[in-house]
Design an enzyme around this catalytic site. Structure first.
Site, PDB file in Angstrom:
ATOM      1  N   HIS A   1       0.995   2.584  -2.886  1.00  0.00           N
ATOM      2  CA  HIS A   1       1.449   3.899  -3.358  1.00  0.00           C
ATOM      3  C   HIS A   1       0.289   4.835  -3.653  1.00  0.00           C
ATOM      4  CE1 HIS A   1       0.912   1.871  -7.361  1.00  0.00           C
ATOM      5  NE2 HIS A   1       0.529   3.087  -7.719  1.00  0.00           N
TER       6      HIS A   1
ATOM      7  N   ASP B   1       3.271  -3.671  -2.039  1.00  0.00           N
ATOM      8  CA  ASP B   1       2.561  -2.546  -2.649  1.00  0.00           C
ATOM      9  C   ASP B   1       1.042  -2.767  -2.602  1.00  0.00           C
ATOM     10  OD1 ASP B   1       2.208  -0.094  -3.839  1.00  0.00           O
ATOM     11  OD2 ASP B   1       2.500  -0.836  -5.878  1.00  0.00           O
TER      12      ASP B   1
ATOM     13  N   SER C   1      -3.992   2.252 -11.034  1.00  0.00           N
ATOM     14  CA  SER C   1      -3.360   1.532  -9.926  1.00  0.00           C
ATOM     15  C   SER C   1      -4.391   1.186  -8.857  1.00  0.00           C
ATOM     16  CB  SER C   1      -2.263   2.403  -9.295  1.00  0.00           C
ATOM     17  OG  SER C   1      -1.228   2.621 -10.228  1.00  0.00           O
TER      18      SER C   1
END
Length: 494
Positions: free
Chosen positions: A239, A272, A351
């Protein structure tokens, strides 16, 4: 009145003894002829005795003291008395009058005496009162006294370990400070303890980078990543780089501040995860650990660029393992993670950064944080962060580097995402492992490899912890009866 205090006396002719008169030359008079009567006060002298003229009296300076007093036998033959001594002292020394009560008598008067006499101290009366105030009686409890002495000794010993100062006196009674040890504050720099957060940060920070992504459609994103080999491959979240999947740019900023353009190697929305590469990247690679050996409660460190603040280090513990976490904004971007839960502070921008143990080995990829239900905007850290286990991330990264794609295991059946109390089968693909195992629509899967399944998310996450081709044991219910079946997992690209 005595002879010392009165004027020179005159003898009484009736009672006093005759006084011999000395000639002026100081020689004694000739003795009277033998046979003649001595001169007395009762015998008149001969008629011719008084015809000789009386010599004039001489000076009495030799017989007088400096103060004009008469010279007597008492003053010459005896030492001065106490009164005379005090009089002499008072005559020689100036009169002393105390300025305030209690002023000491000066023992030696200076050659020059100033005309100004300082006043007594303002608290002179309080000093006098304290001087005459009796001291409080000693306490009778010896136990308290002994305890105080012991505490004082312990405090002295403990303080001696921090700093030591020896105070002596020189020949003039002046204190002399002696500091034989190293002066305070100028010692050697402390070493970084192995296994500390500072040691982990010093080891991993050069390997962690910041990613700045600009999409072709004008969207942008920021995140983190870390170098995984000496070819410049960087592992991050899908993402983070998804905006540049159809065109755009990915900028990588190293710890030293060097900015480079990276290319997208491959990505896996199912896990992911994504890999980008910077050729000639000047940054060391990390060392992988084993997420399956992680235990709840162990210390961990999270490194990344939260809110654009590169090189941020936070610490915490592993709060839980095997947490089923779902991320993604669309069906084709949905990720199911069997995550490591941590309370290390993770915020937007973390992230893709590493979650490491105290041996500086990466055990997870920071991917998601929990948000408060009902919140319209994305919230920050609330102590619930989630990381992809490195065991899964390692396999996926190898696939992405090798082929640009990654596979994940499936059973070939769809489940109802709203059903609770198990995973209820909603559809079965023809020729899939589920169809071959005899699963039907309406069956409720309650266990996989002895792991309880209470929702559809738990079943999907549990399946993706395995690899395609592995065999799993499934327990399901049909018509209120429990059934068991073994099936081999198929694979799907994504």
């Amino acid at each position: 009145m005595t002879s010392d205090d009165a004027e020179p006396t005159v003898p009484n002719p009736a009672t006093a003894e005759p006084t011999a008169i000395l000639p002026t030359n100081g020689t004694p008079p000739a003795c009277p002829p033998a046979g003649s009567s001595p001169l007395t006060a009762l015998t008149p002298p001969t008629p011719a005795a008084g015809n000789a003229p009386i010599p004039p009296p001489g000076s009495d300076a030799a017989y007088r003291q400096t103060n004009g007093r008469s010279v007597t036998q008492r003053s010459f033959g005896k030492p001065p008395g106490r009164d005379e001594l005090s009089q002499n002292v008072r005559a020689q020394e100036p009169t002393f009058r105390p300025v305030y009560p209690g002023q000491a008598w000066p023992t030696q008067q200076p050659a020059y005496r100033p005309t100004y006499t300082p006043p007594p101290p303002l608290d002179w009366h309080q000093q006098q009162a304290r001087a005459y105030t009796p001291a409080p009686p000693p306490k009778a409890n010896r136990v308290i006294t002994i305890a105080a002495v012991v505490a004082l000794v312990i405090g002295v010993i403990a303080g001696a370990g921090a700093a030591a100062t020896v105070v002596t006196l020189d020949n003039h009674g002046t204190p002399v400070a002696d500091q034989p040890n190293t002066p305070v504050g100028t010692g050697t720099d402390p070493k970084i303890r192995t296994g500390s957060v500072s040691a982990v940060a010093a080891t991993l920070l050069p390997s962690v980078v910041q990613l700045k992504v600009q999409g072709a459609d004008g969207s942008d994103a920021t995140g983190s990543g870390f170098v995984i080999d000496n070819l410049g491959h960087i592992l991050t979240n899908n993402h983070v780089v998804a905006a540049a999947a159809s065109g755009g740019s990915i900028q990588v900023v190293t710890q030293s501040g060097k900015n480079s353009t990276a290319r997208l190697v491959g990505r896996s929305p199912a896990y992911d995860l994504a890999v980008v590469q910077v050729v000639g990247l000047d940054a060391p690679s990390v060392q992988f650990g084993r997420s399956d050996l992680a235990i709840v409660g162990q210390d961990v460190v999270a490194i990344g660029s939260p809110l654009g603040l590169a090189g941020t280090v936070t610490s915490g513990i592993i709060s839980a393992k095997n947490r089923p976490v779902t991320t993604g904004d669309s069906v084709d971007q949905t990720s199911y993670i069997n995550a490591l839960q941590t309370d290390a502070a993770i915020n937007p921008g973390n992230s893709g950064g590493p979650l490491v143990d105290m041996n500086a080995r990466v055990i997870g990829v920071n991917s998601a944080i929990a948000t408060v239900r009902g919140s319209e905007e994305q919230s920050g850290n609330i102590g619930l962060g989630f990381a992809i286990p490195i065991d899964q991330a390692r396999r996926t990264a190898q696939q992405l580097i090798a082929t640009g794609k990654a596979s994940y295991p499936v059973i070939g059946a769809s489940v109802d995402m709203t059903f609770e109390g198990g995973a209820r089968v909603s559809a079965v693909s023809a020729g899939s492992p589920a169809a071959k195992a005899g699963l039907r629509v309406g069956d409720v899967i309650t266990s996989i490899n002895s792991q309880t399944v209470d929702s559809a998310e738990v079943l999907i996450v549990a399946i993706r912890t395995h690899q395609p081709g592995e065999s799993v044991r499934i327990i399901y219910e049909r018509g209120g009866k429990a059934r068991q079946v073994n099936l081999t997992l198929a694979q799907q690209i994504g």
